[in-house]
Write an enzyme that holds these catalytic residues in place. Structure first.
Site, PDB file in Angstrom:
ATOM      1  N   ARG A   1       7.435 -31.734  27.825  1.00  0.00           N
ATOM      2  CA  ARG A   1       8.585 -31.917  28.716  1.00  0.00           C
ATOM      3  C   ARG A   1       9.889 -32.085  27.951  1.00  0.00           C
ATOM      4  O   ARG A   1      10.963 -31.783  28.475  1.00  0.00           O
ATOM      5  CB  ARG A   1       8.337 -33.093  29.666  1.00  0.00           C
ATOM      6  CG  ARG A   1       7.415 -32.707  30.820  1.00  0.00           C
ATOM      7  CD  ARG A   1       7.056 -33.898  31.650  1.00  0.00           C
ATOM      8  NE  ARG A   1       5.912 -34.601  31.124  1.00  0.00           N
ATOM      9  CZ  ARG A   1       5.650 -35.888  31.338  1.00  0.00           C
ATOM     10  NH1 ARG A   1       6.467 -36.617  32.064  1.00  0.00           N
ATOM     11  NH2 ARG A   1       4.564 -36.437  30.840  1.00  0.00           N
TER      12      ARG A   1
ATOM     13  N   GLU B   1       1.921 -44.735  27.230  1.00  0.00           N
ATOM     14  CA  GLU B   1       1.466 -45.526  28.373  1.00  0.00           C
ATOM     15  C   GLU B   1      -0.011 -45.224  28.634  1.00  0.00           C
ATOM     16  O   GLU B   1      -0.761 -46.072  29.087  1.00  0.00           O
ATOM     17  CB  GLU B   1       2.312 -45.147  29.599  1.00  0.00           C
ATOM     18  CG  GLU B   1       2.750 -46.306  30.441  1.00  0.00           C
ATOM     19  CD  GLU B   1       3.487 -45.860  31.693  1.00  0.00           C
ATOM     20  OE1 GLU B   1       4.067 -44.765  31.726  1.00  0.00           O
ATOM     21  OE2 GLU B   1       3.457 -46.634  32.655  1.00  0.00           O
TER      22      GLU B   1
HETATM   23  O1  LIG Z   1       7.818 -43.524  25.903  1.00  0.00           O
HETATM   24  P1  LIG Z   1       6.391 -43.071  25.848  1.00  0.00           P
HETATM   25  O2  LIG Z   1       5.426 -44.097  26.363  1.00  0.00           O
HETATM   26  O3  LIG Z   1       6.005 -42.589  24.497  1.00  0.00           O
HETATM   27  O4  LIG Z   1       6.242 -41.878  26.865  1.00  0.00           O
HETATM   28  C1  LIG Z   1       7.194 -40.846  26.997  1.00  0.00           C
HETATM   29  C2  LIG Z   1       6.602 -39.495  26.723  1.00  0.00           C
HETATM   30  O5  LIG Z   1       5.521 -39.225  27.643  1.00  0.00           O
HETATM   31  C3  LIG Z   1       5.683 -37.912  28.184  1.00  0.00           C
HETATM   32  O6  LIG Z   1       5.098 -36.944  27.393  1.00  0.00           O
HETATM   33  P2  LIG Z   1       3.513 -36.714  27.295  1.00  0.00           P
HETATM   34  O7  LIG Z   1       3.038 -37.243  25.971  1.00  0.00           O
HETATM   35  O8  LIG Z   1       2.845 -37.226  28.524  1.00  0.00           O
HETATM   36  O9  LIG Z   1       3.365 -35.159  27.151  1.00  0.00           O
HETATM   37  P3  LIG Z   1       3.870 -33.894  27.990  1.00  0.00           P
HETATM   38  O10 LIG Z   1       5.347 -33.799  27.749  1.00  0.00           O
HETATM   39  O11 LIG Z   1       3.117 -32.786  27.336  1.00  0.00           O
HETATM   40  O12 LIG Z   1       3.531 -34.073  29.448  1.00  0.00           O
HETATM   41  C4  LIG Z   1       7.191 -37.745  28.214  1.00  0.00           C
HETATM   42  O13 LIG Z   1       7.560 -36.378  28.287  1.00  0.00           O
HETATM   43  C5  LIG Z   1       7.643 -38.400  26.934  1.00  0.00           C
HETATM   44  O14 LIG Z   1       7.626 -37.510  25.829  1.00  0.00           O
HETATM   45  N1  LIG Z   2       4.924 -43.102  33.970  1.00  0.00           N
HETATM   46  C1  LIG Z   2       5.157 -41.893  33.424  1.00  0.00           C
HETATM   47  N2  LIG Z   2       5.514 -40.849  34.197  1.00  0.00           N
HETATM   48  C2  LIG Z   2       5.755 -39.638  33.654  1.00  0.00           C
HETATM   49  N3  LIG Z   2       5.665 -39.392  32.342  1.00  0.00           N
HETATM   50  C3  LIG Z   2       5.316 -40.411  31.548  1.00  0.00           C
HETATM   51  N4  LIG Z   2       5.149 -40.468  30.208  1.00  0.00           N
HETATM   52  C4  LIG Z   2       4.794 -41.733  29.892  1.00  0.00           C
HETATM   53  N5  LIG Z   2       4.720 -42.505  30.973  1.00  0.00           N
HETATM   54  C5  LIG Z   2       5.047 -41.689  32.021  1.00  0.00           C
END
Ligand SMILES: O=P(O)(O)OC[C@H]1O[C@H](OP(=O)(O)OP(=O)(O)O)[C@H](O)[C@@H]1O
Ligand SMILES: Nc1ncnc2[nH]cnc12
Length: 177
Positions: free
Chosen positions: A61, A98
């Site tokens: 993302r 998370e």
């Molecule tokens: O602050 P944090 O607890 O580290 O979470 C934030 C991250 O979580 C999500 O990515 P995710 O790793 O879920 O991967 P994605 O972008 O492939 O969905 C989001 O896009 C951030 O990069």
């Molecule tokens: N609660 C949440 N919703 C969407 N993206 C996330 N990445 C980490 N925590 C998340």
């Protein structure tokens, strides 16, 4: 400064991807031309005039928001990718989220000491992903100028994790208290 009701196009999904997590689904906002443009403008305008030469964004993302912000600012884009996806020499950092743990990598020569870097992601939750990217950026000797997010889950206090590795500005368009 662009004003837009971002939250009207972000959907909260309880207990996804695991019990106790409320997932913030930004796909309706991405699909809305006015909303998507407002997100990109909102982050790019906030950091305009800071001499940003590169935007770093994390797979997946972070690519969706970071790459258009880079183009809007006239900067290059550096992808921080999940393990094993980059073909040349990389630097790597592991981190907790998370939900679970993961690693990110950037090419070792993706940034130089002359670069002024903006990190961009859709969302900051625990701050683990952002802190890992700070370490990657600093490991290759570039200057981190700031971080821009669409959304900050303030109740998870991400500034505690990020504040342990940097004191640059953490800017978010939406704050969830
Ligand atoms: O602050 P944090 O607890 O580290 O979470 C934030 C991250 O979580 C999500 O990515 P995710 O790793 O879920 O991967 P994605 O972008 O492939 O969905 C989001 O896009 C951030 O990069
Ligand atoms: N609660 C949440 N919703 C969407 N993206 C996330 N990445 C980490 N925590 C998340």
């Amino acid at each position: 400064m662009t004003t837009f009701d971002y939250e009207s196009l972000i959907v909260s999904i309880p207990d996804y991807p695991e019990p106790g997590v409320v997932f913030k689904d930004i796909t309706p906002l991405l699909a809305d031309p006015e909303g998507f443009n407002a997100v990109i403008d909102g982050i790019a305008e906030h950091f305009a005039g800071k001499g940003i030469t590169k935007v770093v964004g994390a797979e997946a993302r972070g690519f969706m928001i970071g790459a258009p912000v880079a183009a809007r600012m006239g900067a290059g884009f550096v992808p921080a990718r999940k393990p094993g996806k980059l073909p040349r020499e990389t630097v790597s950092e592991s981190y907790a989220l998370e939900y679970g743990t993961d690693s990110l990598e950037i090419h070792a020569d993706a940034l130089s000491p002359e670069d002024k870097v903006l990190m961009v992601d859709d969302l900051i939750a625990t701050g683990g992903t952002a802190a890992a990217q700070v370490k990657l950026i600093e490991c290759v000797g570039a200057e981190l100028v700031g971080m821009g997010f669409l959304m900050s889950l303030d109740f998870l206090e991400p500034e505690k994790v990020v504040g342990a590795v940097t004191d640059v500005e953490m800017f978010s368009l939406v704050h969830v208290k």
